[in-house]
Enzyme design. Structure first.
Site, PDB file in Angstrom:
ATOM      1  N   CYS A  49     -42.258  -1.329   9.412  1.00 56.17           N
ATOM      2  CA  CYS A  49     -41.124  -0.976   8.553  1.00 56.17           C
ATOM      3  C   CYS A  49     -40.047  -2.056   8.663  1.00 56.17           C
ATOM      4  CB  CYS A  49     -40.552   0.378   8.950  1.00 56.17           C
ATOM      5  SG  CYS A  49     -41.666   1.764   8.664  1.00 56.17           S
ATOM      6  N   GLU A  58     -44.157  -8.438  -2.678  1.00 55.49           N
ATOM      7  CA  GLU A  58     -43.797  -7.155  -3.274  1.00 55.49           C
ATOM      8  C   GLU A  58     -43.360  -7.356  -4.725  1.00 55.49           C
ATOM      9  OE1 GLU A  58     -40.805  -5.529  -0.680  1.00 55.49           O
ATOM     10  OE2 GLU A  58     -42.191  -5.263   0.991  1.00 55.49           O
ATOM     11  N   HIS A  65     -41.034  -0.012   0.325  1.00 59.56           N
ATOM     12  CA  HIS A  65     -39.863  -0.627   0.944  1.00 59.56           C
ATOM     13  C   HIS A  65     -38.657   0.321   0.906  1.00 59.56           C
ATOM     14  CE1 HIS A  65     -38.257  -4.874   1.980  1.00 59.56           C
ATOM     15  NE2 HIS A  65     -37.583  -3.959   2.637  1.00 59.56           N
ATOM     16  N   GLY A  88     -37.161   1.649   3.729  1.00 57.54           N
ATOM     17  CA  GLY A  88     -36.495   1.730   5.026  1.00 57.54           C
ATOM     18  C   GLY A  88     -34.993   1.953   4.944  1.00 57.54           C
TER      19      GLY A  88
END
Length: 527
Positions: free
Chosen positions: A230, A261, A279, A281
């Site tokens: 992460c 990404e 994504h 986090g």
């Protein structure tokens, strides 16, 4: 009235300090065209962005009144730092705002991975009830290996302990004492890999950590271990992870980040043992508020004549002081970088000594740059000229600066000394008129080396043939020697050999050099 342009969408609660300030005019204008952005920035005193707005040199040149740029987040790769620094514009970010968010997301991924929650839910959506297929494992009594023990790694550790997990952590700045204080076990990277039932990474992505978890690393892990990321895409070698899961060596993985990404068609997503999120986090209401609030307070503080908490670039200094200091900037950073690559153990103290022409100037900026050079070995661009001291303090590292009239025959001299829990090492450098930066001393040995390019530092016994054997071996590997310096304190005793070579030394050549008779230690580095 001080005008603050907000050109990306931000949490309304996060920017409330600006909205409620009587002396500040916030201009909320996300998704501006390029032309409109240039027009708006021309009358703004501050700019706040996330990742959408590209703060280019052109944009900065159209902002004659701009004093500060705030990035509501950590990364600043959408901001031209060089252009901002040249104009004396401070850039700030919010490095701590998503700490809790990311730690909690890691724990959510950890538990989902252990109990196959996403896979089971997906089967229910397919109108299937297959309990036996999704037997999980308990966290209690399992070992969580943490690679990277900064704020987020520490927060994850405390939560894992709440689940009665055993925690072992590796970090270049972590030692036994600090680990004990945090209630975790300290280990080297290999120890963490071998003991972990679950492995989570929380490091910055720099050259030293790119593909840190690779095919060789995974081979050290327990069969059936599970891996989480992460932090940053690229810390884990994705192809190696794919093969390890496919072969059954690794039981599963939980990924919030990928090297490229968006990762819609990534091969890892085809594996039923992998769970992933896009994504997320830092994607909590609180984190979005925190990063916006942190940046807003820094912006207001600077506009009102105060100092900022989270600067990213170097603040402006007087032109007179800059004229005296700027020739030494590169030397200071190179000395720190050179020494950090030679030292072993957990860094505890940095001492910087100045003499000669530097006695009558404020050398604190040089010390800061030397500390940055030391810390960047493990932290990359997360540490910079301005936050180096704060970063060192957060890591429990003591910084000391002293001045002396003893120049040892040089017009100017900077000596950087590192103390770790294993050793004390030092390097000294000077600026020679017309010749530039030079390293003139390594520990107790006098040398004369340009701190640039590929270097080999060899500690050896001062015996006939030692230098010749090194040269012959490098020739076998088609490595050309550009310069060679040898320092010794007495005939036949210990000596140091520093070579600059034309290309990087591969692992095989490094190992062969270390095996030569009378060679005690070989260290290869690039500055």
């Amino acid at each position: 009235m001080l005008r603050v342009l907000i050109s990306d969408p931000l949490s309304e609660e996060g920017i409330r300090p600006l909205l409620e300030s009587e002396d500040i005019e916030p201009v909320i204008a996300p998704s501006l065209s390029h032309e409109d952005l240039l027009r708006e920035i021309s009358t703004s005193h501050a700019l706040i962005v996330r990742s959408q707005t590209q703060v280019t040199r052109e944009l900065i040149e159209h902002a004659p009144n701009l004093k500060i740029i705030g990035r509501a987040g950590v990364g600043v790769d959408n901001i031209d730092l060089d252009a901002a620094t040249e104009r004396g514009i401070i850039v700030v970010n919010a490095p701590d705002g998503n700490t809790i968010s990311t730690a909690e997301h890691t724990m959510a991924m950890l538990m989902s991975l252990a109990r196959n929650i996403p896979q089971a839910y997906h089967q229910l959506q397919q109108k299937k009830w297959e309990r036996k297929k999704f037997v999980g494992v308990e966290l209690k009594g399992k070992t969580l290996g943490i690679v990277g023990f900064g704020r987020i790694g520490n927060e994850v550790a405390q939560r894992a302990k709440g689940h009665r997990m055993n925690v072992i952590a590796f970090d270049p700045f972590l030692n036994e004492e600090k680990a004990e204080k945090a209630g975790v076990k300290h280990g080297e990277l290999e120890d963490v890999l071998k003991q972990a039932d679950f492995l989570t990474v929380h490091t910055p992505l720099i050259e030293a950590t790119r593909h840190l978890i690779n095919k060789q690393s995974i081979q050290l892990m327990k069969p059936g271990a599970r891996i989480l990321n992460c932090a940053r895409g690229g810390i884990i070698e994705e192809e190696a992870l794919f093969e390890a899961i496919k072969s059954g060596r690794i039981a599963g993985a939980a990924l919030d980040v990928f090297e490229e990404e968006p990762a819609i068609d990534h091969p890892l997503l085809s594996l039923p043992e992998v769970i992933a999120t896009p994504h997320l986090g830092a994607s909590t209401v609180e984190a979005q508020e925190n990063v916006a609030t942190d940046v807003c307070y820094d912006v207001m503080e600077l506009l009102r004549g105060g100092t900022v908490k989270n600067p990213v670039n170097m603040p402006s200094v007087s032109s007179e002081m800059m004229d005296k200091l700027s020739p030494y900037f590169q030397l200071s950073e190179k000395l720190g970088g050179f020494l950090s690559r030679l030292s072993e153990g957990t860094l505890e103290r940095v001492n910087v000594y100045y003499s000669g022409d530097l006695l009558d100037v404020d050398t604190m900026p040089l010390t800061r740059i030397a500390v940055k050079g030391i810390l960047q070995r493990h932290m990359g661009d997360r540490v910079n000229d301005v936050n180096a001291f704060r970063t060192a303090k957060d890591k429990g590292i003591i910084i000391n600066e002293q001045k002396s009239t003893s120049t040892k025959g040089f017009t100017n001299l900077i000596r950087v000394e590192i103390e770790t829990d294993h050793e004390k090492r030092s390097v000294a450098g000077t600026l020679l008129n017309g010749l530039g930066a030079r390293i003139v001393q390594l520990d107790q040995y006098s040398i004369d080396v340009v701190p640039d390019g590929h270097l080999i530092v060899i500690h050896h016994m001062d015996q006939p043939g030692a230098i010749g054997r090194v040269g012959s071996l490098l020739a076998e590997h088609t490595i050309n020697i550009a310069t060679m310096q040898v320092g010794r304190t007495n005939i036949g005793g210990e000596a140091v050999m520093v070579l600059t070579v034309d290309k990087e030394v591969e692992v095989d050549c490094h190992q062969k050099l270390a095996g030569i008779n009378d060679i005690k230690q070989v260290q290869c580095l690039t500055l």
